[in-house]
Motif scaffolding. Structure first.
Motif, PDB file in Angstrom:
ATOM      1  N   ASP A   1    -114.794  10.336 -71.636  1.00 15.50           N
ATOM      2  CA  ASP A   1    -114.053  11.546 -71.280  1.00 15.50           C
ATOM      3  C   ASP A   1    -112.564  11.392 -71.534  1.00 15.50           C
ATOM      4  O   ASP A   1    -111.892  12.338 -71.968  1.00 15.50           O
ATOM      5  CB  ASP A   1    -114.280  11.896 -69.801  1.00 15.50           C
ATOM      6  CG  ASP A   1    -115.585  12.631 -69.551  1.00 15.50           C
ATOM      7  OD1 ASP A   1    -116.179  13.149 -70.516  1.00 15.50           O
ATOM      8  OD2 ASP A   1    -116.010  12.683 -68.378  1.00 15.50           O
TER       9      ASP A   1
ATOM     10  N   HIS B   1    -110.153  21.817 -68.902  1.00 15.09           N
ATOM     11  CA  HIS B   1    -110.838  23.107 -69.021  1.00 15.09           C
ATOM     12  C   HIS B   1    -112.343  22.915 -69.190  1.00 15.09           C
ATOM     13  O   HIS B   1    -113.134  23.711 -68.664  1.00 15.09           O
ATOM     14  CB  HIS B   1    -110.251  23.909 -70.182  1.00 15.09           C
ATOM     15  CG  HIS B   1    -108.991  24.626 -69.832  1.00 15.09           C
ATOM     16  ND1 HIS B   1    -108.986  25.897 -69.284  1.00 15.09           N
ATOM     17  CD2 HIS B   1    -107.686  24.243 -69.915  1.00 15.09           C
ATOM     18  CE1 HIS B   1    -107.735  26.274 -69.064  1.00 15.09           C
ATOM     19  NE2 HIS B   1    -106.927  25.287 -69.428  1.00 15.09           N
ATOM     20  N   ASP B   2    -112.741  21.872 -69.893  1.00 20.15           N
ATOM     21  CA  ASP B   2    -114.175  21.598 -70.032  1.00 20.15           C
ATOM     22  C   ASP B   2    -114.789  21.249 -68.685  1.00 20.15           C
ATOM     23  O   ASP B   2    -115.906  21.680 -68.362  1.00 20.15           O
ATOM     24  CB  ASP B   2    -114.390  20.450 -71.018  1.00 20.15           C
ATOM     25  CG  ASP B   2    -115.859  20.073 -71.140  1.00 20.15           C
ATOM     26  OD1 ASP B   2    -116.640  20.890 -71.650  1.00 20.15           O
ATOM     27  OD2 ASP B   2    -116.224  18.959 -70.702  1.00 20.15           O
TER      28      ASP B   2
ATOM     29  N   GLY C   1    -117.292  23.958 -67.977  1.00 22.37           N
ATOM     30  CA  GLY C   1    -118.578  23.383 -68.329  1.00 22.37           C
ATOM     31  C   GLY C   1    -119.298  22.727 -67.170  1.00 22.37           C
ATOM     32  O   GLY C   1    -120.532  22.736 -67.110  1.00 22.37           O
TER      33      GLY C   1
END
Length: 285
Positions: free
Chosen positions: A145, A202-203, A207
């Motif tokens: 990540d 933002h992911d 998500g």
């Protein structure tokens, strides 16, 4: 049309299903005050942080951002008022595995590799031999990540400052926390890495459905947030529930309300307003 004799009358239309209650905010504060000796660091703050979004906490250095974040994660002393986090009072034991927290200073062991650091913290969060495979997967995911896969076996003490910051962020991402509290996570990073980290934030929000509270004193980062809390000298200039017109400010709403072209200009406009209000209050005493 009348019913034929003996035919049953139609009954009342069924009541519509009730609308689901809106989800409780990730953070709810009322009259939140923090004192340090004779000084009031945070003064009667009231605000909410919605779930599944990025809320930016912006303001100059020394305005109380780090103190507020420590209060949220339960490590700040002398906190009064209401502060609920994920449905529990801040600092509740059940929140320990549900919140990821990144401090300004990297919280890593320099004599361990990146992977060893994450293995250590993963074992604290999810102990026991049966969880070994899950921990290994979490560690590998968190390293990827933050784009440190090629440095996974490097000693943390040999990394650059920005890389060590990313190791701290990877630790916070272990276990997929519901709330990430990030205290100036992009300080000292180059523009490309800052862009990549914001894409990751933002992911995580869109998500994975997590909530992020990200502090910064760099006003252009406000444009990357869904909602904003603007602080100055321990008080909220925008985004606070004590100011209905400012509740839940988005960058666009803030610019529109102040007639400014940028969030930085909007912030300066609100600072000038606050100073003028303080002077008017003094003259009426």
């Amino acid at each position: 049309m009348n019913n034929a004799p003996g035919s049953p009358r139609p009954g009342p239309a069924p009541a519509p299903d009730p609308l689901p209650d809106p989800p409780a905010p990730a953070v709810h504060a009322e009259n939140l005050t923090v004192t340090r000796g004779p000084r009031t660091v945070l003064r009667d703050l009231g605000f909410t942080v919605p779930r599944g979004q990025i809320t930016g906490l912006l303001g100059p250095s020394g305005c109380g951002k780090s103190t507020l974040m420590r209060a949220l994660v339960g490590t700040q002393a002398k906190v009064t008022g209401t502060l609920d986090v994920l449905g529990h009072p801040a600092g509740h034991p059940s929140l320990r595995t549900r919140i990821g927290y990144v401090t300004q200073a990297p919280s890593v062991y320099d004599d361990l590799t990146v992977r060893q650091n994450l293995d250590y913290f993963a074992a604290i969060l999810d102990p026991g031999r049966p969880a070994a495979d899950r921990r290994a997967a979490d560690v590998t995911r968190a390293i990827a990540d933050v784009d440190l896969t090629t440095h996974a076996d490097a000693l943390a003490g040999n990394l650059s400052g920005g890389q060590r910051n990313r190791v701290s962020l990877a630790v916070a991402l272990l276990g997929s926390p519901e709330l990430l509290v990030l205290d100036e996570p992009t300080v000292g990073l180059d523009p490309v890495l800052r862009r990549d980290l914001w894409a990751l934030f933002h992911d995580i929000a869109t998500g994975r459905g997590a909530t992020l509270l990200v502090s910064s004193h760099v006003m252009d980062e406000a444009e990357r947030c869904h909602r904003l809390l603007l602080m100055r000298e321990g008080e909220l200039l925008a985004g606070g529930t004590s100011r209905p017109e400012a509740g839940g400010d988005t960058p666009d709403a803030l610019r529109t309300r102040t007639g400014a072209e940028t969030v930085e200009e909007a912030f300066l406009h609100l600072v000038d307003e606050a100073k003028a209000a303080a002077r008017a209050k003094e003259t009426t005493r």
